[in-house]
Design a protein around this motif. Sequence first.
Motif, mmCIF file in Angstrom:
data_model
loop_
_atom_site.group_PDB
_atom_site.id
_atom_site.type_symbol
_atom_site.label_atom_id
_atom_site.label_comp_id
_atom_site.label_asym_id
_atom_site.label_seq_id
_atom_site.Cartn_x
_atom_site.Cartn_y
_atom_site.Cartn_z
ATOM 1 N N SER A 34 2.419 -7.318 8.285
ATOM 2 C CA SER A 34 1.014 -7.195 7.869
ATOM 3 C C SER A 34 0.286 -8.508 7.610
ATOM 4 C CB SER A 34 0.939 -6.334 6.605
ATOM 5 O OG SER A 34 1.476 -7.042 5.493
ATOM 6 N N TYR A 75 -1.617 -10.361 14.947
ATOM 7 C CA TYR A 75 -1.500 -9.191 14.065
ATOM 8 C C TYR A 75 -2.510 -8.121 14.457
ATOM 9 C CZ TYR A 75 -2.631 -6.240 10.064
ATOM 10 O OH TYR A 75 -2.925 -5.151 9.274
ATOM 11 N N ILE A 125 0.846 -1.207 0.000
ATOM 12 C CA ILE A 125 0.000 0.000 0.000
ATOM 13 C C ILE A 125 0.878 1.252 0.000
ATOM 14 C CG2 ILE A 125 -1.909 1.207 1.112
ATOM 15 C CD1 ILE A 125 -2.663 -1.412 2.487
ATOM 16 N N LYS A 164 -1.916 -4.283 15.948
ATOM 17 C CA LYS A 164 -2.410 -3.056 15.308
ATOM 18 C C LYS A 164 -3.316 -2.288 16.279
ATOM 19 C CE LYS A 164 -1.838 -1.815 11.619
ATOM 20 N NZ LYS A 164 -0.745 -0.988 10.996
ATOM 21 N N ASP A 223 14.989 1.897 9.816
ATOM 22 C CA ASP A 223 14.003 1.203 10.646
ATOM 23 C C ASP A 223 13.239 2.205 11.510
ATOM 24 O OD1 ASP A 223 12.837 -0.481 12.717
ATOM 25 O OD2 ASP A 223 14.222 -2.036 12.015
ATOM 26 N N ASP A 240 12.060 2.903 4.834
ATOM 27 C CA ASP A 240 11.636 1.499 4.792
ATOM 28 C C ASP A 240 12.818 0.595 5.146
ATOM 29 O OD1 ASP A 240 9.056 -0.012 3.105
ATOM 30 O OD2 ASP A 240 10.818 -1.198 3.695
ATOM 31 N N ASN A 261 -7.201 -4.634 1.153
ATOM 32 C CA ASN A 261 -6.777 -3.974 -0.087
ATOM 33 C C ASN A 261 -6.379 -5.002 -1.126
ATOM 34 O OD1 ASN A 261 -5.344 -0.757 0.484
ATOM 35 N ND2 ASN A 261 -6.701 -1.809 1.885
HETATM 36 P P1 NAD Z 1 3.359 -4.832 3.455
HETATM 37 O O1 NAD Z 1 3.652 -5.996 4.346
HETATM 38 O O2 NAD Z 1 3.166 -5.039 2.005
HETATM 39 O O3 NAD Z 1 4.521 -3.735 3.594
HETATM 40 C C1 NAD Z 1 5.058 -3.364 4.843
HETATM 41 C C2 NAD Z 1 6.265 -2.460 4.582
HETATM 42 O O4 NAD Z 1 6.772 -2.031 5.840
HETATM 43 C C3 NAD Z 1 7.403 -3.176 3.852
HETATM 44 O O5 NAD Z 1 7.922 -2.356 2.828
HETATM 45 C C4 NAD Z 1 8.450 -3.380 4.942
HETATM 46 O O6 NAD Z 1 9.778 -3.416 4.459
HETATM 47 C C5 NAD Z 1 8.195 -2.168 5.825
HETATM 48 N N1 NAD Z 1 8.655 -2.353 7.199
HETATM 49 C C6 NAD Z 1 8.392 -3.417 8.007
HETATM 50 N N2 NAD Z 1 8.996 -3.239 9.191
HETATM 51 C C7 NAD Z 1 9.634 -2.038 9.148
HETATM 52 C C8 NAD Z 1 10.402 -1.292 10.069
HETATM 53 N N3 NAD Z 1 10.661 -1.766 11.297
HETATM 54 N N4 NAD Z 1 10.878 -0.072 9.702
HETATM 55 C C9 NAD Z 1 10.635 0.396 8.459
HETATM 56 N N5 NAD Z 1 9.909 -0.277 7.532
HETATM 57 C C10 NAD Z 1 9.415 -1.480 7.883
HETATM 58 O O7 NAD Z 1 2.102 -4.126 4.105
HETATM 59 P P2 NAD Z 1 0.828 -3.480 3.386
HETATM 60 O O8 NAD Z 1 -0.112 -4.550 3.010
HETATM 61 O O9 NAD Z 1 1.281 -2.496 2.393
HETATM 62 O O10 NAD Z 1 0.181 -2.703 4.637
HETATM 63 C C11 NAD Z 1 0.582 -1.377 4.943
HETATM 64 C C12 NAD Z 1 -0.150 -0.936 6.197
HETATM 65 O O11 NAD Z 1 -1.549 -0.991 5.978
HETATM 66 C C13 NAD Z 1 0.122 -1.810 7.428
HETATM 67 O O12 NAD Z 1 0.222 -0.979 8.540
HETATM 68 C C14 NAD Z 1 -1.097 -2.702 7.517
HETATM 69 O O13 NAD Z 1 -1.344 -3.084 8.856
HETATM 70 C C15 NAD Z 1 -2.181 -1.785 6.991
HETATM 71 N N6 NAD Z 1 -3.322 -2.450 6.344
HETATM 72 C C16 NAD Z 1 -3.125 -3.300 5.298
HETATM 73 C C17 NAD Z 1 -4.241 -3.860 4.660
HETATM 74 C C18 NAD Z 1 -4.092 -4.791 3.482
HETATM 75 O O14 NAD Z 1 -5.098 -5.291 2.981
HETATM 76 N N7 NAD Z 1 -2.884 -5.044 2.976
HETATM 77 C C19 NAD Z 1 -5.521 -3.557 5.097
HETATM 78 C C20 NAD Z 1 -5.662 -2.728 6.210
HETATM 79 C C21 NAD Z 1 -4.561 -2.146 6.793
#
Ligand code: NAD
Length: 362
Positions: A91, A164, A18, A168, A65, A39, A194
């Motif tokens: 996630s 998880y 996202i 959150k 980080d 990231d 998403n």
């Molecule tokens: P994702 O797992 O695809 O990406 C997570 C990103 O965070 C990665 O690029 C990873 O390298 C980075 N990351 C992880 N730990 C880190 C750290 N300690 N420091 C810096 N970067 C770090 O996740 P996503 O699906 O894109 O979700 C993004 C956000 O949206 C999350 O907070 C998730 O909880 C929330 N969310 C996701 C969905 C979904 O359907 N995917 C729905 C609702 C909410």
Amino acid sequence: MSTQTPQRLLVTGGAGFIGANFVHYWLARHRGGRLVVLDALTYAGNRASLAALEALPEFRFVHGDIRDTDRVERLLREEDIDTIVHFAAESHVDRSIAGPDAFIDTNVLGTHSLLKAARAAWLEDRAAPAHRFHHVSTDEVYGSLGPDDPPFRETTPYAPNSPYAASKAASDHLVRAYHHTYGLATTISNCSNNYGPYQFPEKLIPLCLINLLDGKPLPIYGDGQNVRDWLHVEDHCRGIELILEGGQPGRTYNIGGGAERTNLEVVHALCAIMDERRPAGAPHARRIEFVRDRPGHDRRYAIDETRLRRELGYAPSRTFEDGLQQTVDWYLAHEDWWRPILSGEYRDWVGRHYGTARTASP
Ligand code: NAD
Ligand code: DAU
């Protein structure tokens, strides 16, 4: 103090699914400012998702980080950031069941570290500049709905069921507390599932799509009747943009796609598109296999997004059917993005935790 015109953004987790979509969305519409991605490039982060943006003068990628509070504080000052959009997280629900610790480290401690850095940079030693800390969260914090329950509202009590979701929920509470106690200008969005380009192929839609392309089974947990409310990632990005521009500090907004579907319906829809795009003689749906259920599997999620619609004018722009076709076509055209992922850490993790029968393994 808040800002209605974000100019200089720090996007955490901008190399994830996202986050990367948000960075593309934002820079296509807002030029002349600054956008810094922070990231850690975990297994889910992929810098290739941002490759087309690397040459833009507004863009900077920082490999780092969110748990490194001092570094983040320095970055906020050095770049004169006025808006944090916080996506970085662990996630994937299945991973949180297999190994919850990383979820506490990143989602709870990491979010707290980011809040501390924001407080130090924005509130502690100078007249508080206009700022915004936007926290991206999930509908899973509200728990599971019965078939006739009304959709989640912002006032629905929290009842997270997986490690998880609990991590959150904890991070949401910390964000709320930093607003209430220290006056940090926070907003939170809780959104539904998403889908769209750049999604890591451990999640239902890209996993099944790639399994179809590779002639593998489509693993459906339990009876396949679990319901999710599918939100195209671009509509999610629009929702966040509206909140950044007009959302009220201290407020939470739900974002949904208005597309409740059972998992079986989603996978059948995917198979029907693939029957058209890549006719295989027999229907792709023959590859569906029912497998062991996810422990504690939430039955139904649904979002009531009335607040975002009424207060900020949000409306999803795509139907699920259009969005799914666009997503399939994106994956068909971008094998160079997803194929390398299958040969790396992802395959190792799937092998360790599930063996090869349960899910997509190359
Ligand atoms: P994702 O797992 O695809 O990406 C997570 C990103 O965070 C990665 O690029 C990873 O390298 C980075 N990351 C992880 N730990 C880190 C750290 N300690 N420091 C810096 N970067 C770090 O996740 P996503 O699906 O894109 O979700 C993004 C956000 O949206 C999350 O907070 C998730 O909880 C929330 N969310 C996701 C969905 C979904 O359907 N995917 C729905 C609702 C909410
Ligand atoms: O609701 C928002 C959440 O959506 C986000 O907070 C999470 O970060 C995101 O991962 C997603 O969680 P889900 O667990 O709902 O997504 P996932 O794609 O893993 O699963 C969707 C549904 O499909 C769920 O009911 C489990 C089921 N499933 C999933 C996989 C990976 C299967 O039946 N088979 C599978 O192989």
